[in-house]
Scaffold this active site. Sequence first.
Site, short mmCIF file in Angstrom:
data_model
loop_
_atom_site.label_atom_id
_atom_site.label_comp_id
_atom_site.label_asym_id
_atom_site.label_seq_id
_atom_site.Cartn_x
_atom_site.Cartn_y
_atom_site.Cartn_z
N GLN A 135 15.48 48.00 42.39
CA GLN A 135 14.05 48.30 42.29
C GLN A 135 13.76 49.74 42.64
O GLN A 135 12.81 50.35 42.13
CB GLN A 135 13.25 47.35 43.19
CG GLN A 135 11.83 47.11 42.74
CD GLN A 135 11.76 46.46 41.37
OE1 GLN A 135 12.69 45.78 40.96
NE2 GLN A 135 10.66 46.66 40.67
N GLU A 167 4.17 43.16 44.36
CA GLU A 167 4.41 42.95 42.93
C GLU A 167 5.52 41.90 42.73
O GLU A 167 5.37 40.97 41.95
CB GLU A 167 4.81 44.29 42.30
CG GLU A 167 5.14 44.21 40.83
CD GLU A 167 5.68 45.53 40.31
OE1 GLU A 167 5.59 45.75 39.08
OE2 GLU A 167 6.22 46.33 41.10
N HIS A 168 6.63 42.08 43.43
CA HIS A 168 7.75 41.13 43.35
C HIS A 168 8.07 40.64 44.76
O HIS A 168 8.14 41.44 45.70
CB HIS A 168 9.02 41.80 42.80
CG HIS A 168 8.83 42.52 41.51
ND1 HIS A 168 8.62 43.89 41.46
CD2 HIS A 168 8.83 42.09 40.23
CE1 HIS A 168 8.50 44.26 40.21
NE2 HIS A 168 8.62 43.19 39.43
N HIS A 170 -39.62 32.06 29.91
CA HIS A 170 -38.37 31.30 29.87
C HIS A 170 -38.70 29.80 29.95
O HIS A 170 -38.16 28.98 29.20
CB HIS A 170 -37.47 31.67 31.06
CG HIS A 170 -36.64 32.90 30.86
ND1 HIS A 170 -37.17 34.14 30.74
CD2 HIS A 170 -35.29 33.05 30.78
CE1 HIS A 170 -36.22 35.02 30.59
NE2 HIS A 170 -35.05 34.38 30.60
N HIS A 210 13.00 52.68 40.14
CA HIS A 210 11.70 52.98 39.54
C HIS A 210 11.09 54.27 40.07
O HIS A 210 10.13 54.77 39.47
CB HIS A 210 10.74 51.81 39.77
CG HIS A 210 11.04 50.63 38.89
ND1 HIS A 210 10.69 50.59 37.55
CD2 HIS A 210 11.67 49.46 39.14
CE1 HIS A 210 11.10 49.44 37.03
NE2 HIS A 210 11.69 48.73 37.97
N TYR A 259 0.08 50.24 26.24
CA TYR A 259 0.67 51.54 26.59
C TYR A 259 2.10 51.30 27.05
O TYR A 259 2.35 50.48 27.94
CB TYR A 259 -0.13 52.23 27.69
CG TYR A 259 0.42 53.61 27.98
CD1 TYR A 259 0.02 54.69 27.21
CD2 TYR A 259 1.38 53.82 28.96
CE1 TYR A 259 0.55 55.96 27.42
CE2 TYR A 259 1.92 55.07 29.18
CZ TYR A 259 1.50 56.14 28.40
OH TYR A 259 2.04 57.37 28.61
N ASP A 279 12.40 41.51 35.15
CA ASP A 279 12.07 42.74 34.46
C ASP A 279 12.44 42.69 32.99
O ASP A 279 11.89 43.45 32.18
CB ASP A 279 12.79 43.92 35.11
CG ASP A 279 12.12 44.39 36.39
OD1 ASP A 279 10.96 44.00 36.64
OD2 ASP A 279 12.75 45.14 37.16
N SER A 329 6.07 50.65 41.86
CA SER A 329 6.70 49.34 41.90
C SER A 329 6.94 48.88 43.33
O SER A 329 7.02 49.71 44.25
CB SER A 329 8.02 49.37 41.14
OG SER A 329 8.51 48.06 40.94
N GLN A 331 -4.42 60.89 27.41
CA GLN A 331 -4.98 61.09 26.07
C GLN A 331 -4.78 59.86 25.19
O GLN A 331 -5.63 59.54 24.35
CB GLN A 331 -4.39 62.34 25.40
CG GLN A 331 -2.88 62.33 25.19
CD GLN A 331 -2.13 62.94 26.36
OE1 GLN A 331 -2.59 62.90 27.49
NE2 GLN A 331 -0.96 63.50 26.08
N GLU A 354 -38.56 32.01 39.55
CA GLU A 354 -37.94 33.34 39.49
C GLU A 354 -38.84 34.36 38.80
O GLU A 354 -38.43 35.51 38.61
CB GLU A 354 -36.60 33.24 38.75
CG GLU A 354 -35.56 32.45 39.54
CD GLU A 354 -34.19 32.45 38.88
OE1 GLU A 354 -34.08 32.90 37.72
OE2 GLU A 354 -33.23 32.01 39.54
#
Length: 413
Positions: free
Chosen positions: A255, A312-313, A405, A258, A125, A346, A233, A187, A400
Site C-alpha cells: 500500500q 479506506e482499507h 397547497h 501509492h 477520471y 485493488d 490511500s 481541466q 406551515e
Amino acid sequence: MRVERFGPDATAAEIRALTPPPRGVEDEVRAIIDEVRSGGDTAVRRLTERFDHAELGPEALAVPAAEIDAAIGTLPPDLLAGLRTAIANVRAVAQAQLRDSVRVELDEGHAVEIADIPLRRAGAYVPGGRAPYPSTVVMCATTARAAGVDELVVCAPPGPEGRAHPAILAACGLCGVTEVYRMGGAQAIAAMAYGTESVRPVDLIVGPGNRYVTEAKRQVAGVVGIDGLAGPSELVVVATAGADPELMVFDLLAQAEHGPDTLLVAISPEPNLLEAVTRTAGEAEAAAEVLACVETRDAREAVRLADELAPEHLQLMGDDAEGLAGRVRSAGALFVGRDAGTAFGDYVAGSNHVLPTGGAARFASGLSPATFRRRMARISLPAGAAARLAPAGAAIARAEGFPIHGESMERRS
C-alpha cells in the site's frame, strides 16, 4: 520507513496527524476551472501542454474508436488475461447489487413506487501520474455498465508525446467504452462538468485523482454529482495471535507504493507481533514515510480504534479475524483472514477499489451501481385516495403558511 510506536491510549486523531493534509490548491483549481469554462477545447489543450507537457492538435482531445480497439492487441497476454478476470469479477459483484423497484400500497388506497433509475451520462477520471491505471477503468466502467448508465466518458492524461496510454485504452475497449479523451487534472473535471466543444457535460463524475482533481470535484459538486473526495490511500491492519508478521509487512509496503502520504497503521494487542513488524518495516525502503504501530489492551480495543480511524482499507489478520469481522462498522473495504490482502481488492477480487478515504468511511460507501443510479418516487392516487389524504395534508399545509397547497389537495376530494 520511519516507524512510530503508540500505546493503548492512542487516538485516531493522533495517528492521522502523522500524515498532515496536503497544501491547499483551491485558488489554483478555481482559475483552471474558470479558464476551461470560458475557453473550452483551446483552454484544455493549453493546460494539457502546461501540466502534461503534451501538445495536442485541435481534433486530438478525443481518442478515435479505432485507436481504442487497436490498443487491446498491444497488451502482453498476462495483462490482457488479468484485465479480463478483473472485469468479470467486478461485473459479477456489481450486478449482484442491483435493486428492483419497490411499490408500497398505503392505507388511503394510493401507492408510492420507488424506481431505481440509472443516470444517462457519467464521466470517469483515470489517473496517469506515476503510471497508467487500467484497473481504475475496470472499476469505474464495469460498475457503470452494470448499473445501466447509457453513456460513459473516460478522461485520462496523455503522456508527453500526446498519446493516451495503450493499457488505459485497451481497458476501455474491453469495458465497451468508446468515448475517451486525452485530458487530465482539474481541466478534465471542468470539461466533464461544464462541457467544451468536444466534450458534452456529464451528470456524475467518479474516480480518484491527485489533490487538484479532488479539489476540482469539490468545486463542481452540485453542478454534477460526484462519488466523493478521494485523499491519500490508507491501510489499517488489525492483527491478533497467529498473524504472519511477514505478510503484514508485505501488505503495508504494497500500500505504501501509492505514495509518501499513504496512511499505514498496524494495531495489535500482541507486543511480539508489533515488534517483528516494527523491525522489518523499519529496515525497508518504502515510498510512504511513516508506519504507526499501536499496541492495544485487547483485540476488541484494536477493532474499536480501527473503526474510529474509518480507513479506506482494513485488514483483519490472525486467529480472531473471522470473529472480529462482525464488529467492524466503518471501513471502505474489509479484508478478513490471512490471504485476504488489500492488493486483491485493488485488482481482481471483484470488490471496487474506488473507496472513501480520510475517515469518510464513517458515512460514505465505495463505488457501486448505486453511485450511478438514483431513486425516484412515483406517486399514484386512484379514485378516493385524494379525499382520504386531503384533510391531513391541508391541515399541515395551512399550519406551515401555505393555504393554496391545502386547497390544491382539497379540490381533488
